[in-house]
Design an enzyme around this catalytic site. Structure first.
Site, short mmCIF file in Angstrom:
data_model
loop_
_atom_site.label_atom_id
_atom_site.label_comp_id
_atom_site.label_asym_id
_atom_site.label_seq_id
_atom_site.Cartn_x
_atom_site.Cartn_y
_atom_site.Cartn_z
N ALA A 298 0.82 -1.21 0.00
CA ALA A 298 0.00 0.00 0.00
C ALA A 298 0.85 1.27 0.00
O ALA A 298 0.39 2.32 -0.40
CB ALA A 298 -0.92 0.02 1.22
N GLU A 299 2.09 1.16 0.47
CA GLU A 299 2.91 2.36 0.61
C GLU A 299 3.90 2.47 -0.55
O GLU A 299 3.55 2.90 -1.63
CB GLU A 299 3.58 2.38 1.99
CG GLU A 299 2.52 2.43 3.10
CD GLU A 299 3.09 2.48 4.48
OE1 GLU A 299 3.92 3.36 4.76
OE2 GLU A 299 2.71 1.63 5.32
N MET A 300 5.12 2.00 -0.40
CA MET A 300 6.10 2.16 -1.48
C MET A 300 6.11 0.96 -2.44
O MET A 300 6.70 1.03 -3.52
CB MET A 300 7.48 2.44 -0.90
CG MET A 300 7.54 3.81 -0.19
SD MET A 300 9.02 4.09 0.79
CE MET A 300 10.25 4.35 -0.48
#
Lengths: 347, 109
Positions: free
Chosen positions: A142-144
């Site tokens: 979901a982030e990087m």
């Protein structure tokens, strides 16, 4: 991660001329400029670090490059600094973070400032060290959104990184562990600069106006703020349910997801108040846009009382007391920090 | 008295002697400045440990140790809560609110 930590002077961590590959002296108590170890409300003279990762200039230089390098993300568009922007108090100015594919995440980006002093990382404390934390957002889809084995392969393919890793961690190679240790080493240099509050505590009576002095008294007394916001970093490193109204669809149990103890349901880590004026919006879910809204929340004694911390009670603050509290919090803003932006190794 | 009877009598006496030596006690542990008054404590089965909050803010005490897990909830300055440790073992105790507060209790006969 070994729990034993040593102390490094703030000045030594930032020392650009430190010999590469060697650790600076440890365990001393040399005062850095402006530090005042005798006063627990002033910036300490030293930054703690784990025994297996003493900072030096090569490690900080490598960590800085990795921190600013978007090639650590799957899209090659997001770096640590995208969300932890030094021009925005090492946060992002968003109510909640924005991750891979510009998708909105569930919690606000916390500042990196002074995380070196925090024993647990993340809003819910699920990471035990900066080293432990560093890889979390990189590998999170979901982030990087960068698979960590792929991250290592890609970094190894960038010629300029190989000597940097060798200088920083001789013989250890490019690995998830050395990436994490380097980023953590850089983050340990991101510490508070001197604020007007510090100058006042050090004896300069004119460093702050009377509203700040009154606000500090409210902070420690009627405002009940110091029950949780303690010490130089203005955090108890603890976890509290402060009665935030859940935003639509949020349902975030906070630390309870990792520690099934009732008091932790809806509890989140007490954030630092250093540079707090630079890190709006506020709270783990970005519920409040201004410090005034934050103070109104506490003055009401919170909103959702279902598992409210007993530390949170209606305060009955006057309009003047609220203004004074805001003035005090703004006095915790340090001088602008000199941040060296790296030239990244070419692909 | 034959030999088995003498052995039994000796065991009974030893048991009583042991019980007398390990009469249940109460040990008070204070919570002040976000720390337990001692990081380690050695007690005997049946002893009671009373946790007294001397800070101005609320504390908690819990243990997730398999032998006896408990959660004492929250309590403010001046109040105390107690736990009796029935079984031998090593118990990791923490304050959930302030995770730097740790205490290890060893319960042994």
């Amino acid at each position: 991660m070994r729990l034993h930590v040593r102390l490094l002077t703030v000045a030594a961590i930032a020392l650009a001329g430190c010999a590469a590959g060697t650790a600076p002296s440890t365990g001393d108590t040399h005062a850095s400029a402006g530090a005042h170890p005798a006063d627990p409300l002033l910036r300490p003279a030293a930054v703690p670090f784990p025994a297996d990762n003493p900072p030096n200039s090569a490690r900080v230089t490598l960590g800085r490059a990795l921190f600013f390098d978007p090639r650590l993300s799957g899209s090659e568009m997001i770096s640590c600094a995208t969300c932890h922007n030094p021009a925005m108090g090492w946060a992002d100015g968003q109510p909640t973070a924005v991750g891979d594919g510009a998708r909105r995440l569930g919690r606000a980006t916390p500042t990196v400032l002074n995380t070196a002093y925090q024993p647990l990382q993340m809003w819910d404390g699920r990471k035990n060290s900066l080293e432990d934390q560093a890889l979390g957002p990189i590998g999170s889809p979901a982030e990087m959104n960068m698979p960590l084995d792929k991250m290592v392969t890609q970094l190894a393919a960038i010629p300029g990184y190989r000597p940097m890793f060798e200088q920083a961690y001789p013989g250890e190679g490019i690995s998830q562990a050395t990436v994490a240790k380097a980023i953590a080493s850089y983050e340990r240099t991101i510490v508070s600069t001197e604020s007007p509050f510090d100058r006042w505590r050090e004896g300069d009576r004119n460093a702050v106006a009377d509203d700040v002095k009154r606000g500090f008294a409210v902070f420690n007394g009627k405002g009940r703020c110091a029950l949780c916001h303690q010490g130089f970093n203005f955090t108890d490193n603890g976890f509290h349910n402060i009665g935030l109204r859940s935003l639509q669809g949020e349902g975030d149990e906070g630390r309870f997801a990792h520690r099934k103890i009732k008091v932790l349901k809806g509890a989140f880590k007490t954030p630092t108040l250093r540079d707090v004026a630079l890190t709006a919006p506020y709270m783990h879910n970005g519920a409040y846009r201004t410090l005034e809204e934050v103070i109104d929340h506490y003055d009401r004694g919170g909103d959702d009382k279902s598992n409210l911390s007993p530390n949170i009670q209606p305060l009955g603050l006057s309009a003047q007391e609220k203004k004074d509290l805001v003035a005090f919090m703004k006095s915790l803003t340090g001088a602008p920090m000199a941040v060296e932006v790296p030239h990244l190794p070419a692909s | 008295m034959n030999k088995p009877a003498r052995t039994l009598a000796a065991l009974i006496l030893l048991a009583f002697a042991g019980a007398a030596a390990h009469a249940s006690q109460e040990v008070v542990v204070t919570q002040k400045n976000k720390a337990f008054s001692s990081p380690k404590l050695a007690i005997h089965p049946g002893d009671k440990v009373t946790f007294r909050n001397e800070d101005t803010f609320v504390h908690n005490v819990f243990s997730l140790t398999d032998a006896q897990s408990f959660d004492l909830g929250t309590y403010p300055q001046g109040q105390a809560k107690s736990v009796t440790f029935a079984k031998a073992g090593t118990y990791d105790i923490e304050c959930a609110i302030h995770p730097e507060m740790k205490l290890q209790i060893t319960v042994a006969p």
